[in-house]
Design a protein around this motif. Structure first.
Motif, PDB file in Angstrom:
ATOM      1  N   VAL A 126       1.228  29.026   1.558  1.00 40.39           N
ATOM      2  CA  VAL A 126       1.397  27.602   1.292  1.00 40.39           C
ATOM      3  C   VAL A 126       2.884  27.249   1.282  1.00 40.39           C
ATOM      4  N   VAL A 127       3.220  26.202   2.006  1.00 40.60           N
ATOM      5  CA  VAL A 127       4.570  25.641   1.926  1.00 40.60           C
ATOM      6  C   VAL A 127       4.420  24.276   1.274  1.00 40.60           C
ATOM      7  N   SER A 128       4.987  24.122   0.098  1.00 45.59           N
ATOM      8  CA  SER A 128       4.826  22.876  -0.649  1.00 45.59           C
ATOM      9  C   SER A 128       6.057  21.981  -0.474  1.00 45.59           C
ATOM     10  N   VAL A 129       5.783  20.718  -0.170  1.00 42.77           N
ATOM     11  CA  VAL A 129       6.849  19.755   0.082  1.00 42.77           C
ATOM     12  C   VAL A 129       6.584  18.489  -0.722  1.00 42.77           C
ATOM     13  N   PHE A 130       7.625  17.946  -1.330  1.00 44.51           N
ATOM     14  CA  PHE A 130       7.500  16.655  -2.000  1.00 44.51           C
ATOM     15  C   PHE A 130       8.403  15.658  -1.298  1.00 44.51           C
ATOM     16  N   VAL A 131       7.819  14.547  -0.858  1.00 46.87           N
ATOM     17  CA  VAL A 131       8.566  13.511  -0.151  1.00 46.87           C
ATOM     18  C   VAL A 131       8.760  12.306  -1.072  1.00 46.87           C
ATOM     19  N   HIS A 132       9.993  11.867  -1.212  1.00 47.28           N
ATOM     20  CA  HIS A 132      10.293  10.686  -2.019  1.00 47.28           C
ATOM     21  C   HIS A 132      11.267   9.817  -1.244  1.00 47.28           C
ATOM     22  N   SER A 133      11.524   8.630  -1.730  1.00 48.00           N
ATOM     23  CA  SER A 133      12.497   7.754  -1.085  1.00 48.00           C
ATOM     24  C   SER A 133      12.959   6.707  -2.084  1.00 48.00           C
ATOM     25  N   SER A 134      13.958   5.955  -1.716  1.00 48.79           N
ATOM     26  CA  SER A 134      14.500   4.945  -2.616  1.00 48.79           C
ATOM     27  C   SER A 134      13.462   3.869  -2.893  1.00 48.79           C
ATOM     28  N   ILE A 135      13.553   3.239  -4.034  1.00 48.11           N
ATOM     29  CA  ILE A 135      12.608   2.180  -4.390  1.00 48.11           C
ATOM     30  C   ILE A 135      12.716   1.022  -3.409  1.00 48.11           C
ATOM     31  N   GLU A 136      13.902   0.769  -2.894  1.00 47.67           N
ATOM     32  CA  GLU A 136      14.081  -0.313  -1.927  1.00 47.67           C
ATOM     33  C   GLU A 136      13.278  -0.046  -0.651  1.00 47.67           C
ATOM     34  N   ASP A 137      13.353   1.178  -0.163  1.00 51.36           N
ATOM     35  CA  ASP A 137      12.597   1.536   1.044  1.00 51.36           C
ATOM     36  C   ASP A 137      11.099   1.486   0.785  1.00 51.36           C
ATOM     37  N   ARG A 138      10.705   1.957  -0.384  1.00 51.83           N
ATOM     38  CA  ARG A 138       9.273   1.960  -0.705  1.00 51.83           C
ATOM     39  C   ARG A 138       8.719   0.547  -0.819  1.00 51.83           C
ATOM     40  N   VAL A 139       9.489  -0.328  -1.439  1.00 56.08           N
ATOM     41  CA  VAL A 139       9.057  -1.722  -1.584  1.00 56.08           C
ATOM     42  C   VAL A 139       8.866  -2.367  -0.211  1.00 56.08           C
ATOM     43  N   GLN A 140       9.815  -2.155   0.682  1.00 55.66           N
ATOM     44  CA  GLN A 140       9.723  -2.745   2.017  1.00 55.66           C
ATOM     45  C   GLN A 140       8.534  -2.187   2.796  1.00 55.66           C
ATOM     46  N   ARG A 141       8.279  -0.906   2.667  1.00 51.56           N
ATOM     47  CA  ARG A 141       7.144  -0.292   3.374  1.00 51.56           C
ATOM     48  C   ARG A 141       5.821  -0.812   2.816  1.00 51.56           C
ATOM     49  N   ILE A 142       5.726  -0.901   1.513  1.00 48.85           N
ATOM     50  CA  ILE A 142       4.505  -1.389   0.873  1.00 48.85           C
ATOM     51  C   ILE A 142       4.200  -2.816   1.315  1.00 48.85           C
ATOM     52  N   MET A 143       5.224  -3.638   1.383  1.00 45.65           N
ATOM     53  CA  MET A 143       5.037  -5.025   1.803  1.00 45.65           C
ATOM     54  C   MET A 143       4.714  -5.123   3.300  1.00 45.65           C
ATOM     55  N   SER A 144       5.372  -4.300   4.109  1.00 41.10           N
ATOM     56  CA  SER A 144       5.188  -4.380   5.563  1.00 41.10           C
ATOM     57  C   SER A 144       3.779  -3.988   5.988  1.00 41.10           C
ATOM     58  N   ARG A 145       3.135  -3.122   5.215  1.00 41.70           N
ATOM     59  CA  ARG A 145       1.776  -2.729   5.573  1.00 41.70           C
ATOM     60  C   ARG A 145       0.711  -3.572   4.860  1.00 41.70           C
ATOM     61  N   GLY A 146       1.163  -4.614   4.164  1.00 41.91           N
ATOM     62  CA  GLY A 146       0.232  -5.566   3.572  1.00 41.91           C
ATOM     63  C   GLY A 146      -0.365  -5.184   2.240  1.00 41.91           C
ATOM     64  N   ASP A 147       0.220  -4.197   1.556  1.00 46.40           N
ATOM     65  CA  ASP A 147      -0.298  -3.770   0.259  1.00 46.40           C
ATOM     66  C   ASP A 147       0.236  -4.633  -0.889  1.00 46.40           C
ATOM     67  N   ALA A 148       1.207  -5.477  -0.614  1.00 44.66           N
ATOM     68  CA  ALA A 148       1.764  -6.380  -1.629  1.00 44.66           C
ATOM     69  C   ALA A 148       2.453  -7.532  -0.914  1.00 44.66           C
ATOM     70  N   LYS A 149       2.483  -8.687  -1.579  1.00 50.19           N
ATOM     71  CA  LYS A 149       3.073  -9.877  -0.964  1.00 50.19           C
ATOM     72  C   LYS A 149       4.514 -10.126  -1.412  1.00 50.19           C
ATOM     73  N   THR A 150       4.844  -9.650  -2.613  1.00 51.70           N
ATOM     74  CA  THR A 150       6.191  -9.870  -3.132  1.00 51.70           C
ATOM     75  C   THR A 150       6.822  -8.544  -3.533  1.00 51.70           C
ATOM     76  N   GLU A 151       8.150  -8.551  -3.676  1.00 49.94           N
ATOM     77  CA  GLU A 151       8.849  -7.336  -4.096  1.00 49.94           C
ATOM     78  C   GLU A 151       8.405  -6.910  -5.489  1.00 49.94           C
ATOM     79  N   LYS A 152       8.214  -7.863  -6.360  1.00 49.46           N
ATOM     80  CA  LYS A 152       7.778  -7.566  -7.727  1.00 49.46           C
ATOM     81  C   LYS A 152       6.412  -6.879  -7.717  1.00 49.46           C
ATOM     82  N   GLU A 153       5.501  -7.418  -6.931  1.00 49.55           N
ATOM     83  CA  GLU A 153       4.164  -6.839  -6.835  1.00 49.55           C
ATOM     84  C   GLU A 153       4.218  -5.429  -6.243  1.00 49.55           C
ATOM     85  N   ALA A 154       5.087  -5.244  -5.242  1.00 50.85           N
ATOM     86  CA  ALA A 154       5.226  -3.937  -4.599  1.00 50.85           C
ATOM     87  C   ALA A 154       5.779  -2.904  -5.578  1.00 50.85           C
ATOM     88  N   ARG A 155       6.778  -3.288  -6.365  1.00 54.61           N
ATOM     89  CA  ARG A 155       7.352  -2.383  -7.357  1.00 54.61           C
ATOM     90  C   ARG A 155       6.312  -1.981  -8.400  1.00 54.61           C
TER      91      ARG A 155
END
Length: 212
Positions: A126-155
């Motif tokens: 097993v090779v175990s990997v943990f992927v993370h990213s900045s909250i700014e990038d995560r917020v933009q990705r969450i919104m771009s795929r339609g999982d949230a409408k606002t930055e507050k909701e995405a956070r």
């Protein structure tokens, strides 16, 4: 180790960091199978439980989904589901665990989430990997795929999802979700982007597998 002829790349990830896409790119790059939500379908088929129940309980600790036991989403009385209630607290986890072991035995693969790194640690390489990213990038990705409408909701959604994943991982393992010491590699996808992060992990996996 029961099966030293195969290997699994187990990917833990923050919600919204692109872990699913990175996992798919890794699988494609290495020419191996990829499993994420597919695990739920496989576990549902093998256990006779409605897949909706696996979806509702996915990566949530027993404390969260024990309240769901009273809802009959369609289940049989198979061996997995024996306990004080129609579905015991760890029955969903055990069903998924058995499926992951079977899938690992089929050949090399990428498995996203669901404590695959811990569950399969003594079963195969097993090779175990943990992927993370900045909250700014995560917020933009969450919104771009339609999982949230606002930055507050995405956070708020990111915080909630990550809390659930952490509770699930910490409950079923003796490690800490997201802690670099819990994984072979912890990587910030914000630095390289999705494609380059996947390539970096592929190179890392090849070197580790050859050593194990």
């Amino acid at each position: 180790m029961e099966n030293d002829k195969t290997y699994v790349i187990a990917i833990g990830r923050q919600f919204g960091c692109g872990g699913r896409e990175i996992g798919q790119l890794i699988a494609k790059g290495l020419g191996v199978a990829y499993y994420d939500k597919e695990l739920l379908s496989e576990a549902a088929k093998s256990s006779g439980v409605n897949e909706d129940f696996f979806e509702a309980a996915d990566e949530r600790s027993p404390r969260f989904f024990s309240s769901l036991w009273s809802f009959n989403l369609g289940y049989n009385t198979g061996a997995y589901f024996i306990g004080d209630t129609p579905l015991s607290d760890d029955s969903i986890y055990r069903a998924q665990s058995d499926v992951m072991t079977q899938l690992a035995d089929r050949g090399p693969c990428v498995i996203v989430g669901r404590t695959a790194d811990y569950l399969l640690r003594d079963h195969c390489k097993v090779v175990s990997v943990f992927v993370h990213s900045s909250i700014e990038d995560r917020v933009q990705r969450i919104m771009s795929r339609g999982d949230a409408k606002t930055e507050k909701e995405a956070r708020e959604k990111a915080e909630k999802k990550n809390k659930l994943r952490a509770e699930y991982y910490n409950f079923y393992t003796d490690k800490k979700w997201g802690d670099a010491a819990s994984y072979d590699l912890s990587i910030d996808a914000s630095l390289l982007g999705t494609q380059a992060t996947a390539m970096f992990i592929i190179d890392f996996v090849k070197k580790i597998i050859n050593k194990k």
